[in-house]
Design a protein around this motif. Structure first.
Motif, PDB file in Angstrom:
ATOM      1  N   ASP A   1     -20.192  -6.042 -31.042  1.00  0.00           N
ATOM      2  CA  ASP A   1     -21.290  -7.011 -31.112  1.00  0.00           C
ATOM      3  C   ASP A   1     -20.974  -8.260 -30.296  1.00  0.00           C
ATOM      4  O   ASP A   1     -21.884  -8.997 -29.909  1.00  0.00           O
ATOM      5  CB  ASP A   1     -21.545  -7.424 -32.569  1.00  0.00           C
ATOM      6  N   PHE A   2     -19.676  -8.497 -30.039  1.00  0.00           N
ATOM      7  CA  PHE A   2     -19.285  -9.721 -29.342  1.00  0.00           C
ATOM      8  C   PHE A   2     -19.816  -9.760 -27.911  1.00  0.00           C
ATOM      9  O   PHE A   2     -19.907 -10.830 -27.324  1.00  0.00           O
ATOM     10  CB  PHE A   2     -17.756  -9.884 -29.342  1.00  0.00           C
ATOM     11  N   ILE A   3     -20.205  -8.628 -27.372  1.00  0.00           N
ATOM     12  CA  ILE A   3     -20.754  -8.605 -26.006  1.00  0.00           C
ATOM     13  C   ILE A   3     -21.963  -9.546 -25.900  1.00  0.00           C
ATOM     14  O   ILE A   3     -22.206 -10.143 -24.852  1.00  0.00           O
ATOM     15  CB  ILE A   3     -21.129  -7.165 -25.573  1.00  0.00           C
ATOM     16  N   ASP A   4     -22.692  -9.709 -27.006  1.00  0.00           N
ATOM     17  CA  ASP A   4     -23.861 -10.599 -27.009  1.00  0.00           C
ATOM     18  C   ASP A   4     -23.472 -12.072 -26.908  1.00  0.00           C
ATOM     19  O   ASP A   4     -24.299 -12.912 -26.574  1.00  0.00           O
ATOM     20  CB  ASP A   4     -24.684 -10.373 -28.279  1.00  0.00           C
ATOM     21  N   SER A   5     -22.205 -12.375 -27.210  1.00  0.00           N
ATOM     22  CA  SER A   5     -21.730 -13.755 -27.124  1.00  0.00           C
ATOM     23  C   SER A   5     -21.187 -14.094 -25.738  1.00  0.00           C
ATOM     24  O   SER A   5     -20.866 -15.253 -25.463  1.00  0.00           O
ATOM     25  CB  SER A   5     -20.615 -13.986 -28.156  1.00  0.00           C
ATOM     26  N   CYS A   6     -21.078 -13.085 -24.879  1.00  0.00           N
ATOM     27  CA  CYS A   6     -20.535 -13.297 -23.539  1.00  0.00           C
ATOM     28  C   CYS A   6     -21.631 -13.766 -22.583  1.00  0.00           C
ATOM     29  O   CYS A   6     -22.741 -13.219 -22.586  1.00  0.00           O
ATOM     30  CB  CYS A   6     -19.915 -12.009 -22.995  1.00  0.00           C
ATOM     31  N   ASP A   7     -21.312 -14.763 -21.769  1.00  0.00           N
ATOM     32  CA  ASP A   7     -22.265 -15.245 -20.768  1.00  0.00           C
ATOM     33  C   ASP A   7     -22.380 -14.261 -19.608  1.00  0.00           C
ATOM     34  O   ASP A   7     -23.441 -14.127 -19.004  1.00  0.00           O
ATOM     35  CB  ASP A   7     -21.828 -16.614 -20.251  1.00  0.00           C
ATOM     36  N   GLU A   8     -21.267 -13.590 -19.305  1.00  0.00           N
ATOM     37  CA  GLU A   8     -21.261 -12.564 -18.254  1.00  0.00           C
ATOM     38  C   GLU A   8     -20.286 -11.466 -18.650  1.00  0.00           C
ATOM     39  O   GLU A   8     -19.309 -11.712 -19.363  1.00  0.00           O
ATOM     40  CB  GLU A   8     -20.807 -13.149 -16.900  1.00  0.00           C
ATOM     41  N   VAL A   9     -20.547 -10.259 -18.143  1.00  0.00           N
ATOM     42  CA  VAL A   9     -19.615  -9.139 -18.318  1.00  0.00           C
ATOM     43  C   VAL A   9     -19.072  -8.756 -16.947  1.00  0.00           C
ATOM     44  O   VAL A   9     -19.839  -8.483 -16.025  1.00  0.00           O
ATOM     45  CB  VAL A   9     -20.312  -7.923 -18.974  1.00  0.00           C
ATOM     46  N   TRP A  10     -17.743  -8.777 -16.826  1.00  0.00           N
ATOM     47  CA  TRP A  10     -17.069  -8.365 -15.600  1.00  0.00           C
ATOM     48  C   TRP A  10     -16.320  -7.065 -15.882  1.00  0.00           C
ATOM     49  O   TRP A  10     -15.525  -7.004 -16.827  1.00  0.00           O
ATOM     50  CB  TRP A  10     -16.068  -9.413 -15.135  1.00  0.00           C
ATOM     51  N   SER A  11     -16.582  -6.036 -15.095  1.00  0.00           N
ATOM     52  CA  SER A  11     -15.874  -4.766 -15.269  1.00  0.00           C
ATOM     53  C   SER A  11     -14.955  -4.498 -14.093  1.00  0.00           C
ATOM     54  O   SER A  11     -15.334  -4.701 -12.939  1.00  0.00           O
ATOM     55  CB  SER A  11     -16.874  -3.610 -15.404  1.00  0.00           C
ATOM     56  N   VAL A  12     -13.747  -4.035 -14.403  1.00  0.00           N
ATOM     57  CA  VAL A  12     -12.757  -3.725 -13.378  1.00  0.00           C
ATOM     58  C   VAL A  12     -12.800  -2.221 -13.107  1.00  0.00           C
ATOM     59  O   VAL A  12     -12.728  -1.413 -14.031  1.00  0.00           O
ATOM     60  CB  VAL A  12     -11.344  -4.152 -13.819  1.00  0.00           C
TER      61      VAL A  12
ATOM     62  N   ALA B   1     -10.401  10.555 -20.228  1.00  0.00           N
ATOM     63  CA  ALA B   1     -11.551  11.358 -20.682  1.00  0.00           C
ATOM     64  C   ALA B   1     -12.117  10.866 -22.011  1.00  0.00           C
ATOM     65  O   ALA B   1     -13.302  11.073 -22.304  1.00  0.00           O
ATOM     66  CB  ALA B   1     -11.142  12.824 -20.798  1.00  0.00           C
ATOM     67  N   SER B   2     -11.267  10.193 -22.827  1.00  0.00           N
ATOM     68  CA  SER B   2     -11.725   9.720 -24.140  1.00  0.00           C
ATOM     69  C   SER B   2     -12.598   8.468 -24.021  1.00  0.00           C
ATOM     70  O   SER B   2     -13.226   8.052 -24.989  1.00  0.00           O
ATOM     71  CB  SER B   2     -10.532   9.419 -25.051  1.00  0.00           C
ATOM     72  N   GLN B   3     -12.626   7.873 -22.827  1.00  0.00           N
ATOM     73  CA  GLN B   3     -13.389   6.635 -22.632  1.00  0.00           C
ATOM     74  C   GLN B   3     -14.735   6.903 -21.953  1.00  0.00           C
ATOM     75  O   GLN B   3     -15.004   8.007 -21.499  1.00  0.00           O
ATOM     76  CB  GLN B   3     -12.554   5.649 -21.813  1.00  0.00           C
ATOM     77  N   LYS B   4     -15.529   5.876 -21.902  1.00  0.00           N
ATOM     78  CA  LYS B   4     -16.855   5.990 -21.296  1.00  0.00           C
ATOM     79  C   LYS B   4     -16.740   6.285 -19.799  1.00  0.00           C
ATOM     80  O   LYS B   4     -15.801   5.818 -19.157  1.00  0.00           O
ATOM     81  CB  LYS B   4     -17.630   4.684 -21.476  1.00  0.00           C
ATOM     82  N   PRO B   5     -17.706   7.004 -19.233  1.00  0.00           N
ATOM     83  CA  PRO B   5     -17.703   7.179 -17.773  1.00  0.00           C
ATOM     84  C   PRO B   5     -17.978   5.832 -17.088  1.00  0.00           C
ATOM     85  O   PRO B   5     -18.588   4.930 -17.671  1.00  0.00           O
ATOM     86  CB  PRO B   5     -18.848   8.167 -17.534  1.00  0.00           C
ATOM     87  N   TRP B   6     -17.532   5.719 -15.837  1.00  0.00           N
ATOM     88  CA  TRP B   6     -17.675   4.468 -15.102  1.00  0.00           C
ATOM     89  C   TRP B   6     -19.120   4.004 -15.030  1.00  0.00           C
ATOM     90  O   TRP B   6     -19.414   2.802 -15.088  1.00  0.00           O
ATOM     91  CB  TRP B   6     -17.087   4.595 -13.690  1.00  0.00           C
ATOM     92  N   SER B   7     -20.060   4.925 -14.933  1.00  0.00           N
ATOM     93  CA  SER B   7     -21.474   4.558 -14.793  1.00  0.00           C
ATOM     94  C   SER B   7     -21.953   3.667 -15.941  1.00  0.00           C
ATOM     95  O   SER B   7     -22.811   2.799 -15.755  1.00  0.00           O
ATOM     96  CB  SER B   7     -22.346   5.813 -14.710  1.00  0.00           C
ATOM     97  N   VAL B   8     -21.376   3.866 -17.133  1.00  0.00           N
ATOM     98  CA  VAL B   8     -21.770   3.063 -18.302  1.00  0.00           C
ATOM     99  C   VAL B   8     -21.270   1.626 -18.149  1.00  0.00           C
ATOM    100  O   VAL B   8     -21.996   0.668 -18.406  1.00  0.00           O
ATOM    101  CB  VAL B   8     -21.230   3.693 -19.609  1.00  0.00           C
ATOM    102  N   TYR B   9     -20.014   1.474 -17.697  1.00  0.00           N
ATOM    103  CA  TYR B   9     -19.476   0.130 -17.449  1.00  0.00           C
ATOM    104  C   TYR B   9     -20.304  -0.586 -16.378  1.00  0.00           C
ATOM    105  O   TYR B   9     -20.667  -1.743 -16.522  1.00  0.00           O
ATOM    106  CB  TYR B   9     -18.022   0.213 -16.961  1.00  0.00           C
ATOM    107  N   GLU B  10     -20.575   0.144 -15.311  1.00  0.00           N
ATOM    108  CA  GLU B  10     -21.291  -0.443 -14.176  1.00  0.00           C
ATOM    109  C   GLU B  10     -22.667  -0.953 -14.597  1.00  0.00           C
ATOM    110  O   GLU B  10     -23.078  -2.056 -14.233  1.00  0.00           O
ATOM    111  CB  GLU B  10     -21.423   0.599 -13.068  1.00  0.00           C
ATOM    112  N   ALA B  11     -23.367  -0.149 -15.393  1.00  0.00           N
ATOM    113  CA  ALA B  11     -24.724  -0.515 -15.821  1.00  0.00           C
ATOM    114  C   ALA B  11     -24.728  -1.760 -16.710  1.00  0.00           C
ATOM    115  O   ALA B  11     -25.703  -2.516 -16.715  1.00  0.00           O
ATOM    116  CB  ALA B  11     -25.361   0.659 -16.570  1.00  0.00           C
ATOM    117  N   ALA B  12     -23.639  -1.979 -17.441  1.00  0.00           N
ATOM    118  CA  ALA B  12     -23.584  -3.108 -18.378  1.00  0.00           C
ATOM    119  C   ALA B  12     -23.021  -4.379 -17.746  1.00  0.00           C
ATOM    120  O   ALA B  12     -22.966  -5.425 -18.397  1.00  0.00           O
ATOM    121  CB  ALA B  12     -22.724  -2.727 -19.577  1.00  0.00           C
ATOM    122  N   SER B  13     -22.635  -4.311 -16.471  1.00  0.00           N
ATOM    123  CA  SER B  13     -21.882  -5.402 -15.851  1.00  0.00           C
ATOM    124  C   SER B  13     -22.738  -6.349 -15.017  1.00  0.00           C
ATOM    125  O   SER B  13     -23.654  -5.927 -14.324  1.00  0.00           O
ATOM    126  CB  SER B  13     -20.795  -4.825 -14.945  1.00  0.00           C
ATOM    127  N   ASP B  14     -22.354  -7.616 -15.080  1.00  0.00           N
ATOM    128  CA  ASP B  14     -22.908  -8.615 -14.167  1.00  0.00           C
ATOM    129  C   ASP B  14     -22.089  -8.643 -12.878  1.00  0.00           C
ATOM    130  O   ASP B  14     -22.607  -8.970 -11.809  1.00  0.00           O
ATOM    131  CB  ASP B  14     -22.866 -10.003 -14.819  1.00  0.00           C
TER     132      ASP B  14
END
Length: 197
Positions: free
Chosen positions: A123-134, A161-174
C-alpha cells in the motif's frame, strides 16, 4: 519531503542505485534490511513464520536460517505469499517510523528513497511521489545473484522466476533506470534525476 519508491527485480543492481542516491542526500529506507530485522528471534514476525514453516528453518540457537527459508519460498509461490503476509504489515509500520525520522531532519536530507523489491505489492506505493524501477537483462541478473548469494544458476533462475515480469515494473514506473551496463552510465542518469528533485 519527496518520497521516491525504488524497485526492481533481484539482481537488477538496485543496491548500487540506492547507495549512489544516499551519497547524494537521500535518506534510504531499506525494505530488505527491515525484513531481516523483523524476523530476528523475539521480533514480531518471528513467531508467525516459525508457526507456519516449522522449526526445520531454525539453527541450533533458534534463529531463522534465511537461506533455508529462501529455498522453500522461492520454490513455492504459495509459501512465498504466506511469508510476505507475515512480514508486510510489520515492514509497513517500520517504514512509516523511518519517514518521520527523515522529515525531522530536512537540513540533512534532500529526499527519501524507499528501496523495496516488493514495492508494487504494498500500500505504501500510494505514498510515493514517483516510482523508479531498475532494469537489467535476465543473464546479467542471474550472474549477479550467483556471485552475491553463492548459489547455483538454477537457484538464481528460480528467484528471478518467482518475481513479477519486467513489463509489470515498467508499467508502474515513472522512471526506468537501465543498469545492465557500466556504473558510469547509471551515475550520469541518476545525476539528471537528482537535479530535478
Amino acid at each position: 519531503m519527496k518520497i521516491i519508491g525504488l524497485t526492481g527485480g533481484t539482481g537488477s543492481g538496485k543496491g548500487f542505485v540506492a547507495s549512489y542516491l544516499k551519497s547524494n542526500g537521500a535518506y534510504i529506507i531499506d525494505a530488505d534490511e527491515i525484513a531481516h530485522r523483523i524476523i530476528l528471534k523475539g521480533e514480531p514476525a518471528y513467531k508467525e513464520i516459525v508457526d507456519f514453516f516449522g522449526t526445520g528453518i531454525l539453527d541450533e540457537d533458534g534463529n531463522i536460517i534465511r537461506k533455508e527459508l529462501g529455498k522453500i519460498v522461492f520454490s513455492d509461490g504459495e509459501k512465498l505469499k504466506v511469508l510476505n503476509s507475515c512480514t508486510h504489515k510489520y515492514i509497513g509500520l517500520t517504514v512509516l517510523d523511518e519517514v518521520k525520522k527523515a522529515e525531522e531532519e530536512p537540513d540533512k536530507y534532500k529526499f527519501i528513497v524507499y528501496d523495496a523489491p516488493l514495492l508494487l505489492d504494498t500500500d505504501f506505493i500510494d505514498s510515493c511521489d514517483e516510482v523508479w524501477s531498475v532494469f537489467a537483462d535476465a543473464d546479467t541478473r542471474c550472474t549477479r545473484i550467483m556471485a552475491r548469494d553463492g548459489i547455483t544458476k538454477e537457484e538464481a533462475q528460480k528467484r528471478i522466476a518467482s518475481q513479477k515480469p519486467w513489463s509489470v515494473y515498467e508499467a508502474a514506473s515513472d522512471v526506468v533506470i537501465d543498469n545492465s551496463a557500466g556504473n558510469d552510465d547509471v551515475k550520469k542518469e541518476l545525476d539528471k534525476l537528482i537535479s530535478r528533485i
